[in-house]
Design a protein around this motif. Structure first.
Motif, PDB file in Angstrom:
ATOM      1  N   GLN A 131       0.858  -1.166   0.000  1.00 30.88           N
ATOM      2  CA  GLN A 131       0.000   0.000   0.000  1.00 30.88           C
ATOM      3  C   GLN A 131       0.903   1.227   0.000  1.00 30.88           C
ATOM      4  OE1 GLN A 131      -2.772  -0.328   3.182  1.00 30.88           O
ATOM      5  NE2 GLN A 131      -4.440   0.070   1.784  1.00 30.88           N
ATOM      6  N   ALA A 132       1.378   1.601  -1.193  1.00 27.56           N
ATOM      7  CA  ALA A 132       2.352   2.687  -1.281  1.00 27.56           C
ATOM      8  C   ALA A 132       1.735   4.017  -0.815  1.00 27.56           C
ATOM      9  CB  ALA A 132       2.863   2.810  -2.703  1.00 27.56           C
ATOM     10  N   THR A 133       0.655   4.425  -1.447  1.00 26.56           N
ATOM     11  CA  THR A 133       0.004   5.674  -1.043  1.00 26.56           C
ATOM     12  C   THR A 133      -1.480   5.432  -0.847  1.00 26.56           C
ATOM     13  OG1 THR A 133      -0.229   6.237  -3.357  1.00 26.56           O
ATOM     14  CG2 THR A 133       1.598   7.283  -2.163  1.00 26.56           C
ATOM     15  N   PRO A 134      -1.859   4.939   0.315  1.00 21.98           N
ATOM     16  CA  PRO A 134      -3.278   4.684   0.562  1.00 21.98           C
ATOM     17  C   PRO A 134      -4.058   6.002   0.584  1.00 21.98           C
ATOM     18  CG  PRO A 134      -2.032   4.451   2.597  1.00 21.98           C
ATOM     19  CD  PRO A 134      -1.036   4.650   1.505  1.00 21.98           C
ATOM     20  N   PRO A 135      -5.350   5.969   0.237  1.00 23.03           N
ATOM     21  CA  PRO A 135      -6.158   7.197   0.229  1.00 23.03           C
ATOM     22  C   PRO A 135      -6.698   7.536   1.618  1.00 23.03           C
ATOM     23  CG  PRO A 135      -7.466   5.379  -0.581  1.00 23.03           C
ATOM     24  CD  PRO A 135      -6.113   4.807  -0.256  1.00 23.03           C
ATOM     25  N   PHE A 136      -5.979   7.148   2.655  1.00 24.19           N
ATOM     26  CA  PHE A 136      -6.464   7.402   4.023  1.00 24.19           C
ATOM     27  C   PHE A 136      -5.291   7.513   4.975  1.00 24.19           C
ATOM     28  CE2 PHE A 136      -6.602   2.803   3.169  1.00 24.19           C
ATOM     29  CZ  PHE A 136      -5.676   2.354   4.089  1.00 24.19           C
ATOM     30  N   GLU A 137      -5.576   8.070   6.130  1.00 22.35           N
ATOM     31  CA  GLU A 137      -4.603   8.154   7.220  1.00 22.35           C
ATOM     32  C   GLU A 137      -5.206   7.503   8.447  1.00 22.35           C
ATOM     33  OE1 GLU A 137      -4.057  12.330   7.644  1.00 22.35           O
ATOM     34  OE2 GLU A 137      -3.176  12.449   5.625  1.00 22.35           O
ATOM     35  N   GLU A 138      -4.339   6.911   9.272  1.00 24.60           N
ATOM     36  CA  GLU A 138      -4.824   6.355  10.519  1.00 24.60           C
ATOM     37  C   GLU A 138      -4.774   7.458  11.574  1.00 24.60           C
ATOM     38  OE1 GLU A 138      -3.189   2.535  11.396  1.00 24.60           O
ATOM     39  OE2 GLU A 138      -3.998   2.524  13.425  1.00 24.60           O
ATOM     40  N   ALA A 150     -10.367   9.064   5.249  1.00 25.32           N
ATOM     41  CA  ALA A 150     -10.034   9.360   3.849  1.00 25.32           C
ATOM     42  C   ALA A 150      -9.321  10.705   3.778  1.00 25.32           C
ATOM     43  CB  ALA A 150     -11.311   9.380   3.007  1.00 25.32           C
ATOM     44  N   ASN A 151      -8.171  10.744   3.063  1.00 31.56           N
ATOM     45  CA  ASN A 151      -7.491  12.029   2.910  1.00 31.56           C
ATOM     46  C   ASN A 151      -7.597  12.560   1.478  1.00 31.56           C
ATOM     47  OD1 ASN A 151      -5.671  10.365   1.697  1.00 31.56           O
ATOM     48  ND2 ASN A 151      -3.944  10.818   3.064  1.00 31.56           N
ATOM     49  N   LYS A 152      -8.458  11.956   0.685  1.00 31.32           N
ATOM     50  CA  LYS A 152      -8.837  12.486  -0.622  1.00 31.32           C
ATOM     51  C   LYS A 152     -10.221  11.925  -0.947  1.00 31.32           C
ATOM     52  CE  LYS A 152      -7.271  10.026  -4.161  1.00 31.32           C
ATOM     53  NZ  LYS A 152      -6.544   9.200  -5.122  1.00 31.32           N
ATOM     54  N   THR A 153     -10.842  12.448  -1.985  1.00 27.99           N
ATOM     55  CA  THR A 153     -12.146  11.908  -2.380  1.00 27.99           C
ATOM     56  C   THR A 153     -11.942  10.498  -2.922  1.00 27.99           C
ATOM     57  OG1 THR A 153     -12.886  14.114  -2.940  1.00 27.99           O
ATOM     58  CG2 THR A 153     -14.157  12.284  -3.861  1.00 27.99           C
TER      59      THR A 153
HETATM   60  C1  NAG Z   1      -2.947  10.023   2.574  1.00 32.19           C
HETATM   61  O1  NAG Z   1      -2.240   9.404   3.642  1.00 32.19           O
HETATM   62  C2  NAG Z   1      -1.296   8.405   3.256  1.00 32.19           C
HETATM   63  C3  NAG Z   1      -0.682   7.846   4.523  1.00 32.19           C
HETATM   64  O2  NAG Z   1      -1.592   6.978   5.150  1.00 32.19           O
HETATM   65  C4  NAG Z   1      -0.224   9.014   2.354  1.00 32.19           C
HETATM   66  O3  NAG Z   1       0.668   8.012   1.930  1.00 32.19           O
HETATM   67  C5  NAG Z   1      -0.892   9.667   1.155  1.00 32.19           C
HETATM   68  O4  NAG Z   1       0.083  10.305   0.366  1.00 32.19           O
HETATM   69  C6  NAG Z   1      -1.933  10.679   1.636  1.00 32.19           C
HETATM   70  N1  NAG Z   1      -2.630  11.215   0.463  1.00 32.19           N
HETATM   71  C7  NAG Z   1      -2.899  12.509   0.327  1.00 32.19           C
HETATM   72  C8  NAG Z   1      -3.606  12.900  -0.904  1.00 32.19           C
HETATM   73  O5  NAG Z   1      -2.565  13.322   1.175  1.00 32.19           O
END
Ligand code: NAG
Ligand code: NAG
Length: 434
Positions: A131-138, A150-153
């Motif tokens: 999961q290189a760049t998941p669309p979410f943060e923990e 979710a950190n993007k749509t």
């Molecule tokens: C969302 O968070 C992940 C880390 O979990 C990061 O790798 C990714 O780049 C972030 N994406 C955006 C659009 O900020």
């Protein structure tokens, strides 16, 4: 009811979160009659299971090297004299590019598991388990522990996870073995994982009821139903998803690739928590609360559980109608059922149940087909195809049926005047629903 349908055929699987499966226990190593060495971590002993070699003859000149286990399978025979089949622990460090796996099942069933394509190559060839760049943060969420935001749509069909299990435990072994035998196998299953994978397992939260291994497994396992039986699968990364009664993501287990997929099923705005449901979304509010509390030990705090009782009651009435309509449409192929199917779609939308609405679109597609209404058939069959893939898996038999219906409604057996299936070979091939 739809989330755990069992279908015939090897590709047909369903998964649900398993919840608290069973008993509470002391740490096995403290009381096990087995020798203490079995409680310690044992290293690979170089054992290779020769039996499996013949099962990978996939034809052609590019036959993959046979799969081999890294430990001598440890087998236990249930004390019940009726049940003389052993249950064995099989562990591999090389599976899925070094992620590893431990499986507890019978020697018979391990043979059919080894037929799955995931075991044919020593390396997993595609983008699983990363999961290189998941669309979410923990993030830490007030009152909810940690969750994934979710950190993007993200949009319907966007993948959140695709992971192979690190543990796969056969329900039949759980039923047949004594508590101590079972916990001993669970403990050894974890100990025989590669170090990095084992560390991921220990990071899991377990509802603290007794044995730390069992607690983690019972809190986090997904129930996986295959043609062969029921298993409990642990996927540490996916276990971070919290419950919502009306989730924005859905999951299924793909048996061939041995992969648990999680996809988003509706548009999700940045800042929204990504969620799955731990229970059947067709349950009433009180059933849902009871199961979440007894199986996972938390009070349901989703917006539906905390809504004003009048609104909660309204949701329960809708669910009752949804369940009744599903039952009615399952049975009927009568003309006019397209109106009922459309009502069912609307009720699912009102209730914000996205993934399980695949059944409503399937009913609508078939009903419009029976009424000879081409364009409505296509519209619903297309959406049913995608929703069914996200909810039941890419290889679910309904996916193929809906795709054929979307492409050529007038040649399918549901179309007015088309010969019913098995009237001719061609018709039987063309489509066999309704
Ligand atoms: C969302 O968070 C992940 C880390 O979990 C990061 O790798 C990714 O780049 C972030 N994406 C955006 C659009 O900020
Ligand atoms: C197999 O996996 C190893 C390490 O995970 C990697 O270096 C190698 O390139 C892989 N080979 C193939 C054919 O994918």
């Amino acid at each position: 009811m739809h989330s755990r349908r069992i279908l015939a055929g090897m590709c047909s699987v369903g998964t649900t979160l398993a919840g608290q499966l069973h008993f509470i226990s002391e740490e096995i190593c403290l009381r096990s009659p087995l020798s203490p060495s079995q409680c310690r971590l044992s290293g690979p002993d170089g054992f290779h299971h020769g039996l499996m070699q013949s099962t990978h003859d996939i034809g052609g000149s590019t036959a993959a090297p046979p799969f081999s286990w890294d430990f001598k399978p440890r087998c236990v025979t249930a004390s019940d004299p009726e049940d003389d089949e052993p249950y064995c622990l099989y562990s591999s460090h090389s599976f899925a590019g070094g992620r590893g796996i431990s499986i507890v099942t019978t020697p018979d069933r391990i043979e059919s598991i080894l037929q799955m394509s995931a075991f044919a190559q020593s390396n997993s060839s595609h983008d699983l388990n990363t999961q290189a760049t998941p669309p979410f943060e923990e993030r830490e969420l007030p009152g909810r522990g940690r969750g994934l935001i979710a950190n993007k749509t993200v949009l319907r069909g966007d993948r959140l996870f695709a992971y192979t299990p690190v543990l796969l435990l056969d329900d039949e072994a759980y039923e047949a073995l004594s508590e101590e035998e079972w916990i001993d196998l669970e403990t050894a299953a974890v100990e025989q994982l590669p170090a990095a994978t084992r560390a991921e397992f220990w990071k899991l939260y377990g509802q603290p009821l007794g044995n730390p291994v069992s607690d983690r497994i019972n809190t986090n396992a997904f129930e996986i139903e295959t043609a062969d039986g029921t298993y409990y699968g642990v996927f540490p990364e996916i276990a971070r998803l919290n419950h919502d009664c009306r989730p924005n993501a859905a999951y299924f287990f793909d048996q061939q690739s041995f992969t648990h997929y999680v996809h988003v099923v509706t548009t999700v705005a940045p800042g929204t928590e990504l969620t799955i449901t731990y229970v059947d979304p067709h349950m009433s509010r009180s059933q849902r609360r009871r199961q979440l509390s007894s199986s996972w030990g938390f009070e349901c705090s989703c917006s539906l559980c905390t809504a004003h009782p009048s609104l909660g009651q309204e949701s329960d009435s809708r669910l009752k109608q949804i369940n009744a309509l599903n039952e009615k449409l399952e049975k009927s192929s009568a003309l006019g059922s397209s109106d009922a199917a459309r009502a069912l779609i609307s009720l699912y939308e009102q209730e914000r149940i996205h993934a399980a609405a695949s059944t409503a679109h399937r009913f609508a597609a078939k009903a419009f087909c029976a009424e000879g209404r081409r364009w409505e058939t296509i519209a619903h069959a297309r959406l049913a195809t995608e929703l069914t893939m996200l909810d039941e898996g890419f290889h679910d038999e309904e996916v193929g049926a809906m795709r054929r219906l979307a492409e050529e409604p007038h040649t399918q057996s549901c179309w007015p005047g088309v010969a019913p299936p098995n009237a001719t070979i061609e018709a039987a091939w063309a489509g066999n629903f309704l």
